[in-house]
Motif scaffolding. Structure first.
Motif, short mmCIF file in Angstrom:
data_model
loop_
_atom_site.label_atom_id
_atom_site.label_comp_id
_atom_site.label_asym_id
_atom_site.label_seq_id
_atom_site.Cartn_x
_atom_site.Cartn_y
_atom_site.Cartn_z
N SER A 45 0.80 -1.23 0.00
CA SER A 45 0.00 0.00 0.00
C SER A 45 0.83 1.28 0.00
O SER A 45 0.37 2.32 0.45
CB SER A 45 -0.95 0.01 1.20
N THR A 46 2.05 1.20 -0.54
CA THR A 46 2.87 2.41 -0.63
C THR A 46 2.71 3.13 -1.97
O THR A 46 3.29 4.20 -2.17
CB THR A 46 4.36 2.08 -0.41
N SER A 47 1.92 2.57 -2.88
CA SER A 47 1.72 3.21 -4.18
C SER A 47 0.47 2.65 -4.86
O SER A 47 -0.10 1.64 -4.43
CB SER A 47 2.94 2.98 -5.10
N ASN A 48 0.04 3.37 -5.89
CA ASN A 48 -1.00 2.92 -6.82
C ASN A 48 -2.27 2.43 -6.10
O ASN A 48 -2.80 3.13 -5.25
CB ASN A 48 -0.42 1.85 -7.75
N ARG A 102 -2.16 2.12 -2.20
CA ARG A 102 -2.16 3.42 -1.53
C ARG A 102 -3.57 4.02 -1.53
O ARG A 102 -4.02 4.56 -0.51
CB ARG A 102 -1.19 4.37 -2.23
N GLU A 116 -5.68 5.04 1.84
CA GLU A 116 -6.18 6.41 2.03
C GLU A 116 -7.70 6.42 2.17
O GLU A 116 -8.26 7.16 3.00
CB GLU A 116 -5.73 7.29 0.88
N ASP A 176 9.27 -0.31 0.75
CA ASP A 176 9.92 0.99 0.68
C ASP A 176 9.52 1.87 1.86
O ASP A 176 8.39 2.37 1.93
CB ASP A 176 9.55 1.68 -0.64
N ARG A 211 8.55 5.64 0.90
CA ARG A 211 7.20 5.78 0.33
C ARG A 211 6.13 5.48 1.37
O ARG A 211 5.07 6.11 1.39
CB ARG A 211 7.04 4.86 -0.88
N GLU A 226 5.62 8.46 3.50
CA GLU A 226 4.90 9.50 2.75
C GLU A 226 3.39 9.24 2.79
O GLU A 226 2.60 10.18 2.98
CB GLU A 226 5.38 9.51 1.30
N VAL A 227 2.99 7.99 2.62
CA VAL A 227 1.57 7.65 2.65
C VAL A 227 1.00 7.91 4.05
O VAL A 227 -0.07 8.52 4.21
CB VAL A 227 1.33 6.19 2.24
N GLU A 279 -2.25 5.29 -12.91
CA GLU A 279 -2.25 6.66 -12.42
C GLU A 279 -2.29 7.60 -13.63
O GLU A 279 -1.50 7.45 -14.56
CB GLU A 279 -0.97 6.93 -11.61
#
Length: 254
Positions: free
Chosen positions: A15-18, A21, A25, A40, A43, A46-47, A193
């Motif tokens: 769940s650190t991207s795309n 994530r 959120e 990562d 990342r 950041e989330v 994205e």
């Protein structure tokens, strides 16, 4: 948001991207305390920071889900420690998709893709589902893929792992449903994205679909929130297609 997941405790893998994530959120926006997980750390932070900045609750648990029971067990234990108790919602999202054909795939790649995409969620579910049942219930949501049913010439290995996850969804629904744990899946279509002003090769894959456009991670997150909420309390073993109609209908130009 309506607070549909208020007070729930959730773990979202990858769940650190795309897509992952977006799910994390969306869960936080609906009131859940979310464990963001991935390899990562930067990342992940950041989330988490983004969720907290909006008033949500989130923590990061670094995990390299290599398919071993030990790695899955370690993530489950860390997530439970961060949440302060058990896990109400598990989203098995983490996965890898190395490009290649059947002929070009070597054994090491085969083993790695099955380890991450099938073994890791299998052993994570093995660890968490019984604890959910003992606590009175919970929900597990797996990520499938449209290519598990509408085949394409490349990606046979990946497609087979997603077919396995959709089969496990039904098997786990039968195994854990009577014990209060709902298990369902979302099957995304072509999700990317958006990059303003730039075309993407994936656009050809949505030609002839009812939606006629690429999907966004938020579309998948919306579906996962629904499956995790009480609104879906009568859904067991369902694979929800969120693919713009790719696997259901073809639009034929006149």
């Amino acid at each position: 948001m309506s607070g549909r997941l208020q007070g729930k405790r959730a773990l979202v893998t990858g769940s650190t991207s795309n897509i992952g994530r977006a799910i994390a959120e969306a869960f936080a926006a609906e009131g859940a305390h979310v464990i963001v997980s991935g390899r990562d750390t930067t990342r992940g932070a950041e989330v988490v920071d983004g969720i907290r900045a909006k008033g949500g609750r989130a923590d990061f648990a670094r995990a390299d889900l290599d398919g071993s029971p030990e790695a899955s067990r370690a993530l489950a234990e860390e997530a439970e420690a961060l949440l302060g108790d058990g896990i109400d919602i598990l989203v098995n999202n983490a996965g890898i998709y190395p490009p290649g054909t059947t002929v070009s795939t070597d054994e090491a790649t085969f083993d790695r893709v099955y380890a991450v995409n099938v073994k890791a969620p299998f052993f994570l579910t093995q660890e968490i589902a019984p604890q959910m049942a003992a606590a009175g219930g919970g929900t597990i949501i797996n990520l499938g893929s449209w290519v598990a049913r509408l085949a394409v010439p490349v990606g046979a290995l990946y497609a087979s792992t997603k077919g396995a996850m959709e089969t496990l969804t039904r098997a786990w629904a039968a195994e854990f449903g009577p014990r209060g744990v709902r298990v369902n899946a979302v099957s995304p279509g072509v999700i990317l994205e958006p990059t303003p002003g730039q075309a993407h090769p994936g656009e050809v894959m949505v030609n002839g679909t009812p939606a006629g456009r690429l999907g966004k991670p938020q579309y998948i997150a919306d579906a996962v929130v629904y499956l995790a909420s009480d609104e879906a309390s009568y859904l067991h073993g369902t694979v929800l297609d969120v693919d713009g109609g790719r696997t259901a209908a073809a639009v034929i130009a006149a």
